[in-house]
Design an enzyme around this catalytic site. Structure first.
Site, PDB file in Angstrom:
ATOM      1  N   GLY A  53     -38.995  66.807  13.243  1.00 36.57           N
ATOM      2  CA  GLY A  53     -39.698  68.043  14.923  1.00 36.57           C
ATOM      3  C   GLY A  53     -41.011  67.170  14.950  1.00 36.57           C
TER       4      GLY A  53
ATOM      5  CG  HIS B 234     -31.812  65.489  21.546  1.00 34.59           C
ATOM      6  ND1 HIS B 234     -31.914  64.913  20.600  1.00 34.59           N
ATOM      7  CD2 HIS B 234     -30.930  66.431  21.265  1.00 34.59           C
ATOM      8  CE1 HIS B 234     -31.984  65.560  19.496  1.00 34.59           C
ATOM      9  NE2 HIS B 234     -30.938  66.613  19.793  1.00 34.59           N
TER      10      HIS B 234
ATOM     11  CD  GLU C   7     -32.824  62.847  13.386  1.00 33.74           C
ATOM     12  OE1 GLU C   7     -33.878  62.177  13.348  1.00 33.74           O
ATOM     13  OE2 GLU C   7     -32.892  64.056  12.881  1.00 33.74           O
TER      14      GLU C   7
ATOM     15  NE  ARG D 111     -32.209  71.759  10.147  1.00 31.83           N
ATOM     16  CZ  ARG D 111     -32.847  70.177  10.989  1.00 31.83           C
ATOM     17  NH1 ARG D 111     -32.918  69.073   9.738  1.00 31.83           N
ATOM     18  NH2 ARG D 111     -33.374  69.661  11.743  1.00 31.83           N
TER      19      ARG D 111
END
Lengths: 187, 459
Positions: free
Chosen positions: B164, B208, B288, B292
Site C-alpha cells: 500500500g 505494473h 512480489e 491473498r
C-alpha cells in the site's frame, strides 16, 4: 405513560402537553428540588399544577440486603451502569454476580474466556446489581451487556453520575417520574 | 467440507465473501468491530459477532478475538479477506491449531513467502527475472549507501513487510537516501511492526502487471491471465484493467506461464498474485507475490467467469483444482474503478460522513462491488475504499464506452469521492492510448488532472 382518567376527554393537545411535562418540565423541577433543601415544591400553570415532595429522612443509604427483591424489579432506564463483555468468548459469572448485591466500581463480576485466557468483567460503577443478562458458559460478543447496576443511593449516584454519563432521572422514593406526571395530569 | 465461515474483514470484501459463501451453500458469520455495527455485511449476515472496538489492532487485527469469534459462533473456517490478518502466517497457524480452516495458503506457505526479499530470491531460482536490488535486508545506513551505489541511482526503498505504498520512497541521490531511510523505517514500523527495508533499482516508465494464479495443494496450478495496474497515485492503485494494453500476445502468454510455473515450483498454494514491472521494451521483472485475494480480483473474474473467492474456499478445504490451463478461457476486456471517499481537490484527503444517497449503475457488463447503502455512515477508522465498479466489454473500447455511462450513472452523495477523477482518466489521451505508466500521475501532478476533472464536471 397511562392516559389521565378525568372528566375531560383526552385530546391530542393534552397528550403533547403531557409529553412536554414528563420530558422537560418535571425533570427540570426535580433537579431544582434536589439542588435545594426544600421538602416540597408546587408549581401552577394555566391547565396544570405539579407538587413534588420528598422524604428527607429516607435519603440515607440503606442496607443492601433489604433491597434484594425490589432491586431486581427496577426498570432498565434506571440502570446507572452496564457491565459489558471485554471480549468475544465464553462467559463465567463471578461470586459477586448476584442480583441485589452491592458492588463497588472495579469489582470483578466474572470473566470471559478467550482461547483459554480469562478476561475480567468489572463493575463500571458502584451500586446494586439489578439484572444479570448472561448465563454461565454463554457465548458473548465484545461489548455485550452482561449485568445492569442500579443505584438507590443518592449520594453515591451524584458522585458517579457525571463520570459514567448516567441518567439524571430521580430515584428517590415517591419522587418518581410517573408519580409526578400523574399528579400533574389530575390537576 | 466447510459449512460455516467466519468473515474476518469489513467493507466491500466482507460483502463479496458473504455472497461467495451463500452461492456455495455455506453459512457466513460476519466478525465486526464496534464501528461497523451498521455495515452492510453485518446487516446481510446469517449471524454477526462483535469482536472488539473500532481500533483494528483490537478487532480485525486481533488473532485471538477473530479465532475466539469463530469458535463461539460455531464456524469451521475463517476467511481473512485482504489486509489485516490475511497474510499472517502465525495467525494461519493459530487458526489450524484450533481445528479451523484458514481460507488462504497454509501457514508454511505464507511463511515461505513472507519476506519480499526472500521471495524474490526464491522465485529467481525458479526462473523469474527480478529487478536488480540489494542483497537481502539493509543492515544499516552505511550498508544502504553502499548497496545504492552498487545498484545505481535512482533506487526505490521498500519495506520487507506490507504494502500500500507505506514505507516506500524513490530517491535519486545519496543525500535523499540518507533522509528517506529514517522516514521509511518509522513508517514501516508503524504500519507493519517491522522496519526492515531493502532497495530496488528504480525503473523509469514501467507498467505494473500482475498475474493471477490458482494452485491446489497437490501442486496443480493455472494462471488466469494478467491485470494491468499502472494507474497509480503514490504507489496506490486507482484503476486496473485486463488484458494489459502494454503486452503483445507472445509476451502475455510467456509472462503468465512463467509466473504460474515458478509459483508451483516454489511451492505456492491457493490463490495468489505475482506482481511484475514491465519496462518500455516488454521486459518483465518479478517484484512480489500477494498471498491473498486482491482488491482487483473481479477484473479477472469478468474475463474468465471463474469465482476466485469460491476457488479459494474450495482449495482451502483440500479439494483438487479439477481443471487445467486449457479450460481457462479469457474473453473481452474489463476495467475496475476503485471508488474512494477522497476529495481529489484537497490532495485526495480521505473523507468520512454519511452517504445520503447511493445509486449503483447497471447495464450490460456492469458489476458493482460495494458495502454502501443510502444512510450508511463511513467510519473514520479504516481505509477510504467505498467500492469497486467493474465494467466488462468485448474489447477495450467497448469497455471504456460502458465505463463512461456507468460512471455517469453511479451516485454517491453526502461526501466527496474520486468518481470525477475516474471520469477524467477516461478522457485522458495517454490512458485511452493504453500508454499509462505507474508514475505518470505523480509525474504530471494532480493539478493537470484536476483541470481535466473540472472540464469533465462541466460537461
Amino acid at each position: 405513560m397511562s392516559q389521565p382518567g378525568t372528566e375531560r376527554p383526552a385530546l391530542q393537545g393534552d397528550v403533547t402537553e403531557l409529553a412536554d411535562l414528563a420530558e422537560e418540565i418535571v425533570p427540570a423541577l426535580i433537579a431544582r428540588l434536589r439542588a435545594s433543601r426544600l421538602a416540597e415544591l408546587e408549581v401552577r400553570s394555566a391547565g396544570w399544577r405539579i407538587r413534588l415532595r420528598r422524604d428527607l429522612t429516607a435519603s440515607r443509604p440503606q442496607p443492601s440486603a433489604a433491597l434484594g427483591v425490589s432491586a431486581a424489579a427496577v426498570s432498565e432506564d434506571e440502570a446507572v451502569g452496564v457491565a459489558r463483555s471485554p471480549a468475544v468468548g465464553y462467559f463465567s459469572p463471578g461470586e459477586l454476580l448476584v442480583v441485589g448485591r452491592s458492588v463497588v466500581v472495579g469489582d470483578s463480576l466474572g470473566s470471559v474466556d478467550v482461547l483459554g485466557i480469562a478476561q475480567e468483567v468489572s463493575a463500571p460503577v458502584s451500586g446494586i446489581l439489578g439484572v444479570v443478562l448472561a448465563e454461565a458458559g454463554q457465548a458473548v460478543e465484545y461489548g455485550q451487556a452482561l449485568a445492569e447496576i442500579v443505584s438507590l443511593e443518592p449520594e453515591a449516584e451524584a458522585a458517579e453520575g457525571g463520570a459514567e454519563g448516567a441518567t439524571t432521572a430521580p430515584r428517590e422514593g415517591e419522587m418518581s417520574r410517573a408519580d409526578s406526571v400523574a399528579t400533574a395530569a389530575q390537576a | 467440507m466447510i459449512e460455516r465461515v467466519l468473515v474476518a474483514n469489513r467493507g466491500e470484501i466482507a460483502v463479496r465473501i458473504l455472497r461467495a459463501c451463500r452461492s456455495m451453500g455455506i453459512e457466513a458469520v460476519v466478525a465486526h468491530s464496534e464501528a461497523d455495527r451498521d455495515s452492510r455485511a453485518v446487516l446481510m449476515a446469517d449471524e454477526a459477532i462483535c469482536i472488539g472496538p473500532a481500533d483494528s489492532a483490537r478487532s480485525y487485527l486481533s488473532a485471538a478475538a477473530v479465532i475466539s469469534a469463530a469458535l463461539v459462533s460455531g464456524c469451521d473456517a475463517i476467511h481473512p479477506g485482504y489486509g489485516f490478518l490475511s497474510e499472517d502466517d502465525a495467525f494461519a497457524e493459530m487458526t489450524r491449531a484450533h481445528d479451523l480452516v484458514f481460507i488462504g495458503p497454509s501457514a508454511e506457505v505464507l511463511e515461505r513467502f513472507a519476506s519480499k526479499a526472500g521471495t524474490r530470491g526464491l522465485l529467481a531460482r525458479h526462473g523469474l527475472p527480478t529487478v536488480p536490488g540489494s542483497e537481502g535486508m539493509l543492515r544499516d545506513d552505511d550498508d544502504a549507501m553502499a548497496e545504492a551505489e552498487r545498484i545505481g541511482y535512482p533506487v526505490l526503498i521498500k519495506p520487507s513487510a506490507g504494502g500500500g505504498g507505506k514505507g516506500m520512497r524513490m530517491v535519486r541521490t545519496p543525500r535523499e537516501l540518507q533522509q528517506a531511510l529514517t522516514v521509511c523505517r518509522s513508517e514501516a514500523r508503524a504500519a507493519f511492526g517491522d522496519d526492515s527495508l531493502y532497495l530496488e533499482k528504480w525503473l523509469e516508465q514501467t507498467r505494473h502487471v500482475e498475474v493471477q494464479v490458482i494452485v491446489d495443494e497437490h501442486g496443480r496450478g493455472v494462471h488466469v491471465g494478467e491485470r494491468d495496474c499502472s494507474v497509480q497515485r503514490r504507489h496506490q492503485k486507482i484503476l486496473e484493467e485486463a488484458p494489459s494494453p502494454a503486452l503483445d500476445e507472445a509476451t502475455r502468454t510467456q509472462l503468465a506461464e512463467a509466473a504460474v510455473s515458478a509459483a508451483v515450483a516454489a511451492g505456492y498454494q491457493n490463490v495468489g498474485t505475482l506482481e511484475f514491472l514491465v519496462d518500455g521494451s516488454g521486459r518483465y521483472y518479478f517484484i512480489e507475490i500477494n498471498a491473498r485475494i486482491q482488491v482487483e480480483h473481479p477484473v479477472t473474474e469478468m474475463l474468465s467467469g471463474i469465482d476466485i473467492v469460491a476457488e479459494q474456499i474450495r482449495l482451502a478445504a483440500g479439494e483438487p483444482l479439477g481443471y487445467g490451463q486449457e479450460a481457462v478461457r479469457l474473453r473481452g476486456h474489463a476495467i475496475e474503478f476503485r471508488i474512494n471517499a477522497e476529495d481529489v481537490r484537497a490532495d485526495f484527503l480521505p473523507q468520512v460522513g454519511v452517504v445520503t444517497n447511493y445509486v449503483p449503475p447497471g447495464g450490460a457488463g456492469i458489476r458493482m462491488e460495494s458495502h454502501l447503502y443510502s444512510g450508511y455512515e463511513v467510519p473514520p477508522y479504516y481505509d477510504s475504499l467505498l467500492g469497486k465498479l467493474i465494467v466488462w466489454g468485448p474489447d477495450r473500447e467497448a469497455a471504456m464506452a460502458r465505463s463512461r455511462v456507468a460512471l455517469q450513472e453511479l451516485v454517491v452523495e453526502g461526501l466527496a469521492t474520486n468518481i470525477p477523477f475516474h471520469r477524467a482518466i477516461l478522457e485522458d489521451p495517454t490512458f485511452l492510448a493504453g500508454g499509462f505508466d505507474t508514475n505518470l500521475l505523480d509525474r504530471r501532478g494532480a493539478a493537470a488532472f484536476l483541470d481535466a476533472v473540472a472540464t469533465s464536471d462541466q460537461a
